[in-house]
Design a protein around this motif. Structure first.
Motif, PDB file in Angstrom:
ATOM      1  N   ARG A   1       0.844  -1.209   0.000  1.00  0.00           N
ATOM      2  CA  ARG A   1       0.000   0.000   0.000  1.00  0.00           C
ATOM      3  C   ARG A   1       0.880   1.260   0.000  1.00  0.00           C
ATOM      4  O   ARG A   1       0.601   2.223  -0.697  1.00  0.00           O
TER       5      ARG A   1
ATOM      6  N   SER B   1     -11.223  -6.986   4.644  1.00  0.00           N
ATOM      7  CA  SER B   1     -11.058  -5.800   3.795  1.00  0.00           C
ATOM      8  C   SER B   1      -9.613  -5.685   3.307  1.00  0.00           C
ATOM      9  O   SER B   1      -9.344  -5.255   2.183  1.00  0.00           O
TER      10      SER B   1
ATOM     11  N   GLU C   1      -8.397  -5.607  -0.590  1.00  0.00           N
ATOM     12  CA  GLU C   1      -7.537  -4.537  -1.111  1.00  0.00           C
ATOM     13  C   GLU C   1      -6.273  -5.120  -1.752  1.00  0.00           C
ATOM     14  O   GLU C   1      -5.823  -4.659  -2.797  1.00  0.00           O
ATOM     15  N   THR C   2      -5.729  -6.158  -1.120  1.00  0.00           N
ATOM     16  CA  THR C   2      -4.537  -6.816  -1.675  1.00  0.00           C
ATOM     17  C   THR C   2      -4.832  -7.365  -3.070  1.00  0.00           C
ATOM     18  O   THR C   2      -4.040  -7.198  -4.006  1.00  0.00           O
TER      19      THR C   2
ATOM     20  N   ILE D   1     -13.070   0.861  -0.035  1.00  0.00           N
ATOM     21  CA  ILE D   1     -11.793   0.337  -0.533  1.00  0.00           C
ATOM     22  C   ILE D   1     -11.819   0.235  -2.057  1.00  0.00           C
ATOM     23  O   ILE D   1     -10.843   0.583  -2.733  1.00  0.00           O
ATOM     24  N   PHE D   2     -12.939  -0.221  -2.603  1.00  0.00           N
ATOM     25  CA  PHE D   2     -13.079  -0.302  -4.061  1.00  0.00           C
ATOM     26  C   PHE D   2     -12.895   1.084  -4.678  1.00  0.00           C
ATOM     27  O   PHE D   2     -12.192   1.246  -5.667  1.00  0.00           O
TER      28      PHE D   2
ATOM     29  N   LEU E   1      -7.111  -6.392  -5.170  1.00  0.00           N
ATOM     30  CA  LEU E   1      -7.305  -5.283  -6.118  1.00  0.00           C
ATOM     31  C   LEU E   1      -5.961  -4.692  -6.550  1.00  0.00           C
ATOM     32  O   LEU E   1      -5.754  -4.369  -7.727  1.00  0.00           O
ATOM     33  N   ILE E   2      -5.026  -4.553  -5.605  1.00  0.00           N
ATOM     34  CA  ILE E   2      -3.691  -4.020  -5.933  1.00  0.00           C
ATOM     35  C   ILE E   2      -2.998  -4.949  -6.938  1.00  0.00           C
ATOM     36  O   ILE E   2      -2.449  -4.511  -7.945  1.00  0.00           O
TER      37      ILE E   2
ATOM     38  N   GLU F   1     -11.111  -1.218   9.504  1.00  0.00           N
ATOM     39  CA  GLU F   1     -10.607  -2.273   8.613  1.00  0.00           C
ATOM     40  C   GLU F   1     -10.719  -3.641   9.282  1.00  0.00           C
ATOM     41  O   GLU F   1     -10.777  -3.746  10.509  1.00  0.00           O
TER      42      GLU F   1
ATOM     43  N   LYS G   1     -11.383   3.739  -3.358  1.00  0.00           N
ATOM     44  CA  LYS G   1     -10.007   4.213  -3.138  1.00  0.00           C
ATOM     45  C   LYS G   1      -9.067   3.579  -4.164  1.00  0.00           C
ATOM     46  O   LYS G   1      -8.281   4.265  -4.820  1.00  0.00           O
ATOM     47  N   GLN G   2      -9.171   2.256  -4.337  1.00  0.00           N
ATOM     48  CA  GLN G   2      -8.272   1.556  -5.266  1.00  0.00           C
ATOM     49  C   GLN G   2      -8.560   1.943  -6.715  1.00  0.00           C
ATOM     50  O   GLN G   2      -7.638   2.070  -7.521  1.00  0.00           O
TER      51      GLN G   2
ATOM     52  N   LEU H   1     -15.972  -2.055   2.370  1.00  0.00           N
ATOM     53  CA  LEU H   1     -15.414  -2.616   1.134  1.00  0.00           C
ATOM     54  C   LEU H   1     -15.668  -1.694  -0.058  1.00  0.00           C
ATOM     55  O   LEU H   1     -14.805  -1.537  -0.932  1.00  0.00           O
TER      56      LEU H   1
END
Length: 1099
Positions: A491, A572, A576-577, A621-622, A579-580, A568, A624-625, A618
C-alpha cells in the motif's frame, strides 16, 4: 486440567484400580508428577537413551513411559488412513459415497461395532484381532494386526489382510483407535526382555518349549537354527552382547517418524502417471499433494519424504523424454501438477525451523533433478530463443528473470539461499506489538511507515513464499503477521508510485516513453503471491468472524489486529490486496502456458472476490483503489500510460465496473472505458505512440503473434463493452461514449457484430418500449461490421446482412432509406438486391413500419434505384433480382431489361440468360423470352456424350417456346441448336417434339381457329435438324465403338435401335441406315461378337 484416564499398579490393565476410584480420579485427582514426567519423556526420548541414562528404571516408571508412548491424538492416524484432513474426519461419521469407504471411516465403523478383540500391549508393540463381518459376497475375515510405536508415533504396521495401499488399512485404524479411546481396557506388559529377565533357567526352558509347541510348524526350523548358533562358540550371535527385542522401543539412531509405505507411494504415483490424466488420476495426484501439505502443517517429517518419492516418479515419467523429442507441450493439467510440485518444494526449503544439513540435502536433490535434460521449464516452453526483456531494459537490476533455463525447481533452489535470521523479520513474525513511532521515514526501504508500523521490503513473490511456508508448516500467527507487513508495504509502495508519477507526469506524457514497470507480474506468477496473501488474510477473517482461530495443533489463536486502520478487517485487507495485484501493470509473459496461467489466476482471484458481499467499508476500498489505479500512470494497468505489451485489464475492469456501478457510476465508467484499450492490436508508429517505449522496438519488432490467448482477451474486451452497453441503456450521453470506445478499441468484426446484436436485444426487450438511442448504437455498430467485412471473406456475412436490415427496420424508414442509398459502401451488389432490397420490398417490412402509400412509394423507388445500380455493376448476379424488384414500375423494368440485353453479349453465361428468359415467359413476355433464349443458345456447347447436361431442359424449353411462337421463330432457332448441340439423343428429342405439334400453337390460342399444319421433314428448318441428328448418331456411334467393352454391347444395340428410328424419319432413311450398318460391319469386323449381335438385330 483433565487428567489421563486412570493409572494402575503393575500387572493390572492400565486403567484405574476400580470403577469408583476411576470416577474420582477422572473428576478430582490432579495428574501425578510421575505421569507428567513420563509423558514428556515418552514424547521426546528414545527408550534406549532412557535405559542408558539410568542404571535401573523402576517398573512403575517403565510402565508409565510405555503407556504414554502410544499416540494420543486421532488426527495423525486419520491423516495416514484417508485423503481427507483430520479435522474434517474426526467425529463426523456415517456419510454416504466414497467417504464411508475410506480406511479411517471403515476403521471407526469396525471399532464401534465391537469387531476389535484380544488387544495386548507388550512394551512398544500393540497387537490384536479385528473381525471383518461377512457380506453377501464375502465371508467373515479375521485379521491379525500388530503396530509398533515410538515417541507417540506409529513406526510400523502389519496386518494379515494383505493391504496394498499408501494408507493404513481399516484394521490397523480400528486397533489403533481402540488403544486411543479405550486405553484402560488394554492389557499392558513391559517389553518382553524385561519379563524374560525375571525368569530363572527352568522357567525360561519351559517358556521356550511351550512357544515352540504352540507354533512348531512356523518356528521350529528357526528355533533349531538359533539353538545351533548359540551352542557354537564362534558364531556371530555369540559375538554380540544381549539380544534384540521388538517390543523394547527405539534405539538412539532410529529416525522418529510415522510409518509410511514408500514402495506403495512410488507404485501409486507411477500408476497415476501412466494413466495420463484419465480415470481421475490427476485428481488422485492432487490429493497426494494435499496430503503432503497436510503433513507439513502437522510438522511431520514424512511430508518432505513423501514429496521426494513423488518427485522421483514424476522425473522418471517416460512421456517427458517423448515430449522433448517431439517438441510438443505437455497437457495443461499435467503442467499444473508440476507447478504444484515446484511450489511444495519451495515451501519445504523455506521451513523456518529446518536444520542446515537437511536444507543442504534437499538442495543437492533439487540440483540433481534440475540438471536432468527433461526437467520441465517454469514457463512451460521447451526452449526460449527470445532475448529476455530484462537484458535490454535500462532500469532494474538483473534479477533471477535474466537467467536462462529456469526449471520448475529453480525457485526452490534459489530459496535455499534465503534465511530467517534477519532481526527485523524475526520481530515482525514473533511480535504482535512491534512498532517504532520515532522512526524517520527517509528511504524507499524503510523498516517502518509514518505510523510506526513495520514494513517488509523484499521481492514480493519471495516475501509471499515466506508467508506460504509459514502457513504450510503450521505457523498461522506468524504467517498473518508477515502478510500484514507485506500488504502495508504494498500500500505504501502504491502511494509512493502515485506521488512519483504525479511529479513527473508532464515530462512522461510529453516524452511519450514509458518503461515496463513490472516484467514479473504478481497475478499468474508461479508462486501465486497475491493468492497467498489473499487466502492467508481471508482464513483469519473468517476465523475472527466465527470468534476463534485454531493453529495446527488445535490451540486457539488470537492475532493482534493492531496493524489495521480503524474500521478495517482482515477481510477488507484481503480484498484490497487482491485489487492491488489485479491492477498492477505487468508485461504479458512468453509462451502459451504462462499466458493461460495469467488468465486462469486472474479468474480464480475474481471468483473469490465475487463471493464476498460488499459492505460500506469494502465499497470505500473499491473506490479508493479505483481512483489510485486510474491515477498511478505506468504502475497501474488502468493508468494513463500503457505499455503496448501489458496484460489487458478487461476482465478485472468488468468486475470493478459491476461492483462500483450501484455506488459510484461515474467512477465505474471511467474504469471500464480506460480498460477498453488493447494497444497490442493497434498499428504503432514509435514516434507518435505514447504507449510503447522506444527501446523495445528494436528488440521485439513484432511480438504480437506470440499472444496465444489473444482470442480469449478479445472476447473479454467484448464482454466488458457489452456490460457497459447494458448498463448505459436509457442514457444517451453514456451510450455515445461507449460507442466511441468500441469503435476505437475493438478490432474484430465478429466481436463488434456480437456487441451490435447484444445492443439490439437490450434495446428491444419485450417488457419495455424500444430504446431508440441504443438501437442507433446497435445500427452504427452493424454498419461498421458491414464496412469491415465487405472486402474480406466471412462465413457469417449473410447472417450479418440479414440482421442489419432487421435492425434498420426497427430503427425506422429513414435508416432503411439511408442504407439503400449508401449500399455500395456496405454491401456487394448481390447482397444489396437479393437480401436488402428484397426484404425492404416485402409485405412484412411494410406492415412492420406502418407506412402510408406515399412512404411505401418512396421506399420502393429507393429499392428500384438500388436494384438498377446493382444490375449495372454486376448483371450476372443481379439482373434477375433487378427485374423482379422493378416489376411494378414500367420505366424501371424497361431499363432493367435493357441492362440485361446489353450484358448478354459479353458478361452473362447461358444459365443466367435461360433463367431470365424463363422469368420473362412467366411474366407474359414470350417475345422477350425468345430473344434471351436465342442469346443463351449462342453461349452453349453440348458435345456428343453430354446426354445428362443440366442445360438440356433449357434447350428443349427454348425450342418449345420458338415452336409455339411460329414457323419463323423455329426456323431461326434450329440453326442455333444445330450449331450448339452435338448430342444425338437431345437432337432426336427436339426433332420428335417439333413433328408432333403445329408451330404457332401459342398464337393459335388467341385466334378463333387453328389453321396451321404440321411442318415437313423434307423442308427447312426440320430437314436441317434431321440431317444434323442423323450425323450426330453416326459420329456418336463411331466415338463409342472406339473404346467399347463387352459389358456395354447390349446398351450399344439399344442405342442403334434409337438411331434407326431417327433414320427412318427421312424418306430414304431405310437405305441410309442399311448402308450405315454395312459400313459398321466392314470397319469393325474385328469385334466379331458385337457384329454378330448387330447382324442378329439389324440384318
Amino acid at each position: 486440567v483433565k487428567p489421563p484416564q486412570g493409572q494402575r499398579a503393575a500387572g493390572a490393565p492400565c486403567g484405574s484400580s476400580g470403577a469408583t476410584q476411576g470416577e474420582s480420579s477422572r473428576t478430582q485427582s490432579p495428574e501425578t508428577l510421575l505421569d507428567i514426567a513420563a509423558r514428556k519423556v515418552a514424547e521426546k526420548w528414545p527408550f534406549q537413551r532412557v535405559e542408558e541414562r539410568f542404571e535401573r528404571i523402576p517398573e512403575p516408571v517403565q510402565r508409565r513411559i510405555v503407556y504414554w508412548s502410544f499416540p494420543r491424538s486421532e488426527r495423525e492416524i486419520c491423516m495416514y488412513s484417508s485423503f481427507n484432513t483430520g479435522g474434517e474426519e474426526i467425529g463426523s461419521s456415517g456419510e454416504s459415497g466414497d467417504e464411508t469407504r475410506l480406511p479411517f471411516r471403515r476403521g471407526i465403523a469396525l471399532l464401534e461395532s465391537g469387531c476389535v478383540d484380544n488387544v495386548l500391549q507388550v512394551g512398544f508393540h500393540l497387537s490384536g484381532t479385528v473381525r471383518e463381518p461377512a457380506t453377501p459376497s464375502e465371508p467373515e475375515l479375521v485379521c491379525n494386526v500388530s503396530v509398533s510405536f515410538d515417541r507417540c508415533k506409529i513406526t510400523a504396521v502389519t496386518c494379515s489382510c494383505g493391504n496394498k495401499d499408501i494408507f493404513y488399512c481399516a484394521h490397523v485404524v480400528a486397533l489403533s483407535l481402540y488403544r486411543v479411546r479405550k486405553p484402560e481396557q488394554v492389557k499392558l506388559r513391559l517389553p518382553i526382555s524385561e519379563t524374560l529377565f525375571q525368569m530363572n533357567r527352568d522357567q525360561l526352558q519351559k517358556f521356550v518349549q511351550y512357544l515352540i509347541t504352540v507354533h512348531h510348524t512356523d518356528v521350529l526350523p528357526t528355533a533349531q537354527k538359533l539353538a545351533d548358533e548359540i551352542l557354537s562358540q564362534n558364531s556371530e550371535i555369540n559375538q554380540v552382547h544381549g539380544a534384540p527385542d521388538p517390543t523394547a522401543g527405539a534405539s538412539v539412531d532410529d529416525e522418529n517418524c510415522w510409518h509410511l509405505d514408500e514402495e506403495q507411494v512410488q507404485e501409486q504415483v507411477k500408476l497415476f502417471l501412466s494413466q495420463g490424466g484419465y480415470h481421475g488420476s490427476g485428481k488422485q495426484l492432487n490429493l497426494l499433494f494435499s496430503k503432503v501439505r497436510e503433513m507439513l502443517k502437522m510438522r511431520d517429517s514424512n511430508g518432505a519424504r513423501m514429496l521426494t518419492l513423488i518427485t522421483e516418479q514424476f522425473m522418471g515419467d517416460p512421456r517427458l523424454a517423448l515430449w522433448r523429442q517431439q517438441g510438443t507441450a505437455m497437457t495443461d493439467k499435467y503442467r499444473q501438477l508440476w507447478d504444484e510440485l515446484g511450489a511444495l518444494w519451495m515451501c519445504i526449503v523455506l521451513n523456518p525451523h529446518c536444520k542446515p544439513e537437511q536444507k543442504a540435502f534437499w538442495l543437492r536433490q533439487l540440483r540433481r533433478w534440475n540438471s536432468v535434460d527433461v526437467c520441465p521449464l517454469e514457463d512451460g516452453n521447451h526452449s526460449s530463443e527470445l532475448t529476455n526483456l530484462t537484458n535490454v531494459l535500462p532500469q532494474g537490476p538483473a534479477d533471477s528473470l535474466s537467467r536462462p533455463h529456469r526449471t520448475v525447481f529453480t525457485r526452490a533452489i534459489e530459496a535455499c539461499d534465503l534465511h530467517w535470521q534477519d532481526p527485523h523479520l524475526q520481530n515482525i513474525i514473533t511480535e504482535d506489538h512491534y512498532t517504532n513511532y520515532c522512526y524517520h521515514e527517509n528511504l524507499d526501504s524503510s523498516l517502518f511507515d509514518t505510523r510506526g508500523w513495520p514494513l517488509w521490503h523484499e521481492h514480493v513473490p519471495t516475501a509471499c513464499a515466506r508467508v506460504d511456508a509459514l502457513r504450510s508448516h503450521g505457523y498461522p500467527k506468524e504467517a498473518l503477521r508477515l502478510a500484514i507487513a507485506i500488504v502495508n508495504t504494498l500500500r505504501r509502495q502504491q502511494q509512493k508510485q502515485l506521488e512519483l508519477f504525479r511529479s513527473h507526469k508532464k515530462e512522461l506524457l510529453n516524452r511519450g516513453i514509458t518503461a515496463v514497470t513490472n516484467l514479473e507480474g504478481w497475478v499468474g506468477h508461479p508462486l501465486d503471491p497475491i493468492g497467498t496473501l489473499f487466502s492467508t488474510l481471508m482464513e483469519m477473517g473468517r476465523g475472527s468472524e466465527e470468534g476463534i482461530l485454531l493453529d495446527f495443533s488445535g490451540h486457539p489463536v488470537f492475532p493482534a489486529q493492531r496493524f489495521l486502520e480503524e474500521g478495517e478487517s482482515f477481510l477488507s485487507l484481503a480484498v484490497e490486496t487482491a485489487l492491488i495485484g489485479l491492477g498492477q501493470q505487468r508485461v504479458m509473459p512468453d509462451g502459451l502456458y504462462a499466458q493461460e496461467k495469467v488468465c486462469r489466476n486472474e479468474e480464480q482471484l475474481l471468483g473469490k472476490l465475487q463471493e464476498i458481499d460488499l459492505n460500506d467499508m469494502l465499497v470505500k476500498i473499491f473506490r479508493k483503489q479505483a481512483v489510485l489505479l486510474l491515477e498511478a500512470g505506468p504502475y497501474s494497468g488502468l493508468g494513463e500510460i500503457l505499455y503496448r505489451e501489458s496484460v489487458p485489464m478487461h476482465t478485472f475492469a468488468k468486475f470493478l465496473f459491476t461492483s462500483l456501478l450501484p455506488h459510484d457510476a461515474e467512477l465505474a465508467y471511467r474504469i471500464a472505458l480506460r480498460a477498453m484499450r488493447l494497444p497490442v492490436l493497434e498499428s504503432t508508429n514509435p514516434s507518435s505512440d505514447l504507449s510503447r517505449p522506444h527501446h523495445i522496438v528494436s528488440v521485439v519488432p513484432n511480438r504480437y503473434p506470440r499472444w496465444f490467448t489473444l482470442s480469449h482477451i478479445e472476447t473479454q474486451q467484448c464482454e466488458l463493452a457489452s456490460t457497459m452497453l447494458t448498463a448505459a441503456k436509457g442514457d444517451a450521453r453514456k451510450l455515445e461514449t461507449v460507442l466511441e470506445s468500441i469503435q476505437k478499441n475493438i478490432h474484430s468484426s465478429s466481436h463488434i457484430f456480437k456487441l451490435a446484436q447484444d445492443a439490439f436485444k437490450i434495446a428491444t426487450l419485450m417488457d419495455s418500449l424500444p430504446d431508440l438511442t441504443l438501437l442507433k448504437v446497435s445500427l452504427e455498430l452493424g454498419l461498421q461490421v458491414m464496412r469491415m467485412t465487405l472486402s474480406t471473406l466471412n462465413w457469417r456475412r449473410r447472417e450479418m446482412v440479414r440482421w442489419l436490415v432487421t435492425c434498420a427496420t426497427e430503427v425506422g424508414v429513414f435508416a432503411l432509406d439511408s442504407i439503400m442509398q449508401n449500399w455500395f459502401t456496405l454491401f456487394t451488389p448481390t447482397e444489396a438486391t437479393s437480401v436488402v432490397a428484397s426484404t425492404v420490398m416485402s409485405n412484412s417490412t411494410i406492415v412492420r413500419l406502418h407506412l402510408d402509400c406515399h412512404q411505401q412509394e418512396n421506399l420502393a423507388n429507393s429499392a428500384r434505384t438500388l436494384a438498377l445500380q446493382c444490375a449495372m455493376k454486376d448483371p450476372q448476379n443481379c439482373a434477375l433480382s433487378a427485374l423482379t424488384l422493378c416489376e411494378k414500375d414500367h420505366n424501371a423494368f424497361e431499363t432493367a431489361y435493357k441492362i440485361v440485353l446489353d450484358a448478354a453479349a459479353t458478361g452473362m453465361n447461358y444459365t443466367q440468360l435461360f433463367t431470365i428468359a424463363r422469368y420473362m415467359e412467366h411474366r407474359g413476355y414470350p417475345a422477350r423470352a425468345y430473344k434471351l433464349a436465342t442469346l443463351a443458345m449462342t453461349h452453349l456447347n453440348l458435345s456428343y456424350n453430354q446426354d445428362t447436361h443440366p442445360a438440356i431442359n433449357d434447350v428443349l424449353w427454348a425450342c418449345a417456346l420458338s415452336h409455339s411462337l411460329g414457323k419463323n421463330e423455329l426456323a431461326a432457332v434450329i440453326p442455333l441448336v444445330v450449331k450448339s448441340v452435338k448430342c444425338a439423343t437431345v437432337l432426336s428429342d427436339i426433332l420428335r417434339r417439333c413433328t408432333l405439334t403445329t408451330p404457332g400453337g401459342m398464337v393459335a390460342l388467341h385466334s378463333r381457329r387453328n389453321s396451321g399444319k404440321l411442318m415437313s421433314l423434307d423442308k427447312t428448318p426440320l430437314r436441317q435438324l434431321l440431317d444434323a441428328t442423323i450425323g450426330a448418331y453416326i459420329n456418336t456411334t463411331h466415338s463409342r465403338l472406339t473404346h467399347i467393352s463387352p459389358r456395354h454391347y447390349s446398351e450399344f444395340i439399344e442405342f442403334l435401335s434409337k438411331a434407326r428410328e431417327t433414320f427412318l424419319m427421312a424418306h430414304d432413311g431405310h437405305i441410309q441406315f442399311t448402308q450405315f450398318i454395312d459400313n459398321l460391319k466392314q470397319i469393325y469386323k474385328g469385334k466379331k461378337k458385337l457384329m454378330m449381335l448387330v447382324r442378329e438385330r439389324f440384318g
